[in-house]
Write an enzyme that holds these catalytic residues in place. Sequence first.
Site, PDB file in Angstrom:
ATOM      1  N   GLN A  76      10.725   3.755   1.419  1.00 16.36           N
ATOM      2  CA  GLN A  76       9.302   3.426   1.475  1.00 16.36           C
ATOM      3  C   GLN A  76       8.666   3.901   2.781  1.00 16.36           C
ATOM      4  OE1 GLN A  76       9.923  -0.765  -0.800  1.00 16.36           O
ATOM      5  NE2 GLN A  76       7.871  -0.524   0.042  1.00 16.36           N
ATOM      6  N   ARG A  96       6.367  -7.634  -2.801  1.00 18.53           N
ATOM      7  CA  ARG A  96       4.911  -7.817  -2.952  1.00 18.53           C
ATOM      8  C   ARG A  96       4.426  -8.992  -2.133  1.00 18.53           C
ATOM      9  NH1 ARG A  96       3.635  -5.244  -8.670  1.00 18.53           N
ATOM     10  NH2 ARG A  96       1.570  -4.587  -8.091  1.00 18.53           N
ATOM     11  N   CYS A  97       4.764  -8.972  -0.830  1.00 19.30           N
ATOM     12  CA  CYS A  97       4.603 -10.187  -0.054  1.00 19.30           C
ATOM     13  C   CYS A  97       3.599 -10.052   1.074  1.00 19.30           C
ATOM     14  CB  CYS A  97       5.952 -10.554   0.557  1.00 19.30           C
ATOM     15  SG  CYS A  97       6.504  -9.325   1.732  1.00 19.30           S
ATOM     16  N   GLU A 124      -0.548  -6.137  -3.308  1.00 18.28           N
ATOM     17  CA  GLU A 124       0.254  -7.358  -3.279  1.00 18.28           C
ATOM     18  C   GLU A 124      -0.545  -8.613  -3.628  1.00 18.28           C
ATOM     19  OE1 GLU A 124       3.555  -6.311   0.026  1.00 18.28           O
ATOM     20  OE2 GLU A 124       1.498  -6.050   0.631  1.00 18.28           O
TER      21      GLU A 124
HETATM   22  N1  MCN Z   1      -6.591   0.822  -4.805  1.00 16.27           N
HETATM   23  C1  MCN Z   1      -7.879   1.072  -5.210  1.00 16.27           C
HETATM   24  N2  MCN Z   1      -8.928   0.464  -4.579  1.00 16.27           N
HETATM   25  C2  MCN Z   1      -8.716  -0.414  -3.575  1.00 16.27           C
HETATM   26  C3  MCN Z   1      -7.407  -0.706  -3.168  1.00 16.27           C
HETATM   27  C4  MCN Z   1      -6.354  -0.050  -3.792  1.00 16.27           C
HETATM   28  O1  MCN Z   1      -8.073   1.834  -6.147  1.00 16.27           O
HETATM   29  N3  MCN Z   1      -9.728  -1.006  -2.957  1.00 16.27           N
HETATM   30  C5  MCN Z   1      -5.458   1.555  -5.383  1.00 16.27           C
HETATM   31  C6  MCN Z   1      -4.856   2.499  -4.343  1.00 16.27           C
HETATM   32  O2  MCN Z   1      -5.526   3.695  -4.267  1.00 16.27           O
HETATM   33  C7  MCN Z   1      -3.427   2.625  -4.795  1.00 16.27           C
HETATM   34  C8  MCN Z   1      -3.145   1.245  -5.381  1.00 16.27           C
HETATM   35  O3  MCN Z   1      -4.413   0.668  -5.702  1.00 16.27           O
HETATM   36  O4  MCN Z   1      -3.296   3.620  -5.774  1.00 16.27           O
HETATM   37  C9  MCN Z   1      -2.413   0.320  -4.386  1.00 16.27           C
HETATM   38  O5  MCN Z   1      -3.027   0.459  -3.125  1.00 16.27           O
HETATM   39  P1  MCN Z   1      -2.755  -0.497  -1.862  1.00 16.27           P
HETATM   40  O6  MCN Z   1      -3.256  -1.840  -2.146  1.00 16.27           O
HETATM   41  O7  MCN Z   1      -3.263   0.228  -0.683  1.00 16.27           O
HETATM   42  O8  MCN Z   1      -1.177  -0.639  -1.767  1.00 16.27           O
HETATM   43  P2  MCN Z   1      -0.103   0.499  -1.376  1.00 16.27           P
HETATM   44  O9  MCN Z   1      -0.451   1.750  -2.028  1.00 16.27           O
HETATM   45  O10 MCN Z   1       0.152   0.475   0.076  1.00 16.27           O
HETATM   46  O11 MCN Z   1       1.160  -0.033  -2.149  1.00 16.27           O
HETATM   47  C10 MCN Z   1       2.004  -1.008  -1.599  1.00 16.27           C
HETATM   48  C11 MCN Z   1       2.019  -2.267  -2.426  1.00 16.27           C
HETATM   49  C12 MCN Z   1       3.210  -3.060  -2.057  1.00 16.27           C
HETATM   50  S1  MCN Z   1       3.451  -3.405  -0.424  1.00 16.27           S
HETATM   51  C13 MCN Z   1       4.125  -3.460  -2.985  1.00 16.27           C
HETATM   52  S2  MCN Z   1       5.381  -4.447  -2.473  1.00 16.27           S
HETATM   53  C14 MCN Z   1       3.997  -3.027  -4.355  1.00 16.27           C
HETATM   54  C15 MCN Z   1       2.601  -2.690  -4.738  1.00 16.27           C
HETATM   55  O12 MCN Z   1       2.022  -1.902  -3.817  1.00 16.27           O
HETATM   56  N4  MCN Z   1       4.974  -2.222  -4.859  1.00 16.27           N
HETATM   57  C16 MCN Z   1       4.722  -1.538  -6.037  1.00 16.27           C
HETATM   58  N5  MCN Z   1       2.434  -2.290  -6.024  1.00 16.27           N
HETATM   59  C17 MCN Z   1       3.428  -1.591  -6.655  1.00 16.27           C
HETATM   60  N6  MCN Z   1       3.195  -0.951  -7.822  1.00 16.27           N
HETATM   61  C18 MCN Z   1       4.185  -0.217  -8.376  1.00 16.27           C
HETATM   62  N7  MCN Z   1       3.932   0.419  -9.544  1.00 16.27           N
HETATM   63  N8  MCN Z   1       5.406  -0.085  -7.797  1.00 16.27           N
HETATM   64  C19 MCN Z   1       5.701  -0.725  -6.645  1.00 16.27           C
HETATM   65  O13 MCN Z   1       6.893  -0.577  -6.082  1.00 16.27           O
HETATM   66 CU1  CUM Z   2       6.368  -7.283   1.274  1.00 13.53          CU
HETATM   67  S1  CUM Z   2       6.866  -6.014  -0.214  1.00 13.53           S
HETATM   68 MO1  CUM Z   2       5.597  -4.496  -0.005  1.00 13.53          MO
HETATM   69  O1  CUM Z   2       5.218  -4.767   1.620  1.00 13.53           O
HETATM   70  O2  CUM Z   2       6.552  -3.143   0.123  1.00 13.53           O
END
Ligand code: MCN
Ligand code: CUM
Length: 806
Positions: A237, A384-385, A760
Amino acid sequence: MNDQAPPTREQRVAGLKGLGCSRKRVEDARFTQGKGNYVDDVKLPGMIFGDFVRSPYAHARVKAIHTEEALKVPGVLAVLTAKDLEPLSLHWMPTLAGDKQMVLADGKVLFQGQEVAFVVATDRYAAADGIAAVEVEYEELPVLTDPFEALKSDVVLREDIADQTEGAHGARRHHNHIFLWEEGDEAATTQAIESAEVVAEEMVYYHRTHPCPLETCGCVASMDKVNGKLTVYGTFQAPHVVRTVASLLSGIEEHNIRVISPDIGGGFGNKVGVYPGYICSIVASIVTGKPVKWIENRMDNLMATAFARDYWMKGKISATRDGKITGLHCQVTADHGAFDACADPTKFPAGFFHICTGSYDIPVAYVGVDGVYTNKAPGGVAYRCSFRVTEAAYFIERMIEVLAIELGMDAAELRAKNFIRADQFPYTSALGWEYDSGDYHTAWDKALKAVDYEGLRREQAERVEAFKRGETRKLLGIGLTHFTEIVGAGPVKNCDILGMGMFDSCEIRVHPTGSAIARLGTISQGQGHATTFAQILASEIGIPADSITIEEGDTDTAPYGLGTYGSRSTPVAGAATAMAGRKIRAKAQMIAAYLLEVHDDDVEFDVDRFVVKGAPERFKTMAEIAYAAYNQAIPGVEPGLEAVSYYDPPNMTYPFGAYICVMEIDVDTGVHEIRQFYALDDCGTRINPMVIEGQVHGGLTEALAIAMGQEIAYDEIGNHKTATFMDFFIPTAWETPTYTTDHTETPSPHHPIGAKGVGESPNVGGVPAFSNAVHDAFRAFGLRQAHMPHDQWRVWKIAHDLGLHG
Ligand code: MCN
Ligand code: CUM
């Protein structure tokens, strides 16, 4: 209408598929056709396989390891033990939490499933046979699986640091104690609680669980001895961080290490940490000169890689008689297992748990977290924490419910009475966070109205009466949650991982014909980055999302970034993407002005072009500008159209949401049925509503799993009881209810496009919503607190203990 008519402005906007568009996920073409390229799909010439001998005991002395028979097994090439790694100083490795962890058992084992020896063979089957032939002499030691017992016991778990009174986060007060981490004003909080009209006190346990991605962890390490280059494919990651750690541990210069995260089949936090399998594969490849693959099986994954939660949260919350909260005290006993391998930002051993004042305006608060060693697997921040925000949200949302009982008040009203008001943002909490923006009352009212909350309460009251009259055996629970998340680590000044500041990055190259590639320091594990980051750019630079490739996960090509976890990609890399796009646009503006023979300030950006102010018929499209950037000599402007941005966010983002779960519970069987689940999320500006909805559905289903059955359980001698899918609950379509999603949109004031993270949120808010529904169903019969998971047996037991079985 003439076919040749130029597109309207509306059509041009739609053609970009930019911000706010429910663009279909571009990555799904390969995922849904089995054409993904995961680590186990990587097959290099001459590749060999490694796998672990694992400990059957939770705590034992390792007297001897006999490898002779294993080495006779056809196909077995080598068996590595701690003795082989010791000369390289690789028998232990540093953890992200400032502790160290055995790579291979060094004198003793501390949890069941711990890595004892690494068998390398020509194929997986030979490796398995080799593992069976390794003989290990163990001498069993007393086992500690209860953190409260561990803090009292004479049994020393970590003999390597038995005499060390200082840990990574201050004094250790017992040989099984890791740290005490505190935030807030304890004296003032105690004073507020002692003088309060009403106090509610409860022990809230968030049980141990596991992110359990469908694809387990693994890697392929390939040392090219001729060129001195090490390539590591893995389920990472945070690929750049892995490269830095690999360089520091191996002494190989960073430019000679290439880390590649190919497609990842779910991460959920499980793939943030560094595992012994990576180190052993790299060492084995260096020793043999061959590519070495290591892939966990399901049991390995559930037994040995990053678990989640295991937080015992003792809470006290005080209020006035009419329900205004006056103080919050929380003492956590955190079971970190055998090694503190929590993947938190360095300065935060309890992650962002001190967001536990939640959505409420609480004048004083205190949290103290004791980290404790036990004979369980290490890990701790995963699933997802948002770095322990899920524990924090569960804690405060349970405490609110308990306080409502104590006050004899409706829990929805109690929440509304204490929400931080819209006019209080930016809001600084008693535990030191600055919430960027929010409008909780609007979201809450919308949610209550959407489910007809008053009507539900009437129905519930009637149901209780009918139950008492013996007309039904089913109770109705209404599970409320209003959560506040904190995501987007995040400010380099106070967030780092192993010293690396938590910025993120985006580099864009616009090609001559008006298409582009953008590379980011993050890495999708299923979140759809290839789809959504292109949308941010489309709106910023006026090139259709369909003409923009997003690439992540190759450290040789991507700019340095800290990776994807803590829902930080949108808040940090998304911001970098917008900022890099703006640099492209600034240069494009100069080129356009030159081409249109006007001053720079006389052109303005309009969707996909620059137009001369006041003369919209005079314009240059971004495609024309891109071409000019490569084929015209423009005075004072370098050729090409590229930009890079490294973005250090000024603050984190604070998404929030209002969730309501309506649940029927059969008191005789403990079987539940979710009648309705309403989830309102506010993640600021929405990039792709469909992707957000997908994130919410996935996160809610994982929340359902955690609240209603999923558990990593050990028996008293440390045997792992839930290491297969026979015992570890994974919801299928059968158990998964229909969700109703909704939203409000309160932009982040400091993010370039106002977006907050969302990945998350559904887990953070979902777990208390499901759990509160269970509790609420039994509220009329006196239930205050029952620990998760609420599987059928435990729910039946609640009913039984309340005397509902007659
Ligand atoms: N997004 C959006 N508009 C926003 C916020 C987000 O359209 N205002 C979209 C983003 O562009 C992205 C998705 O939603 O495509 C998730 O964005 P974001 O919230 O920024 O999270 P990350 O991309 O950093 O993903 C990490 C987060 C975490 S920490 C865990 S744990 C988790 C999660 O994402 N693991 C996942 N969702 C998951 N989903 C899948 N399919 N697989 C995982 O392993
Ligand atoms: Cu705490 S699970 Mo996500 O931060 O990869």
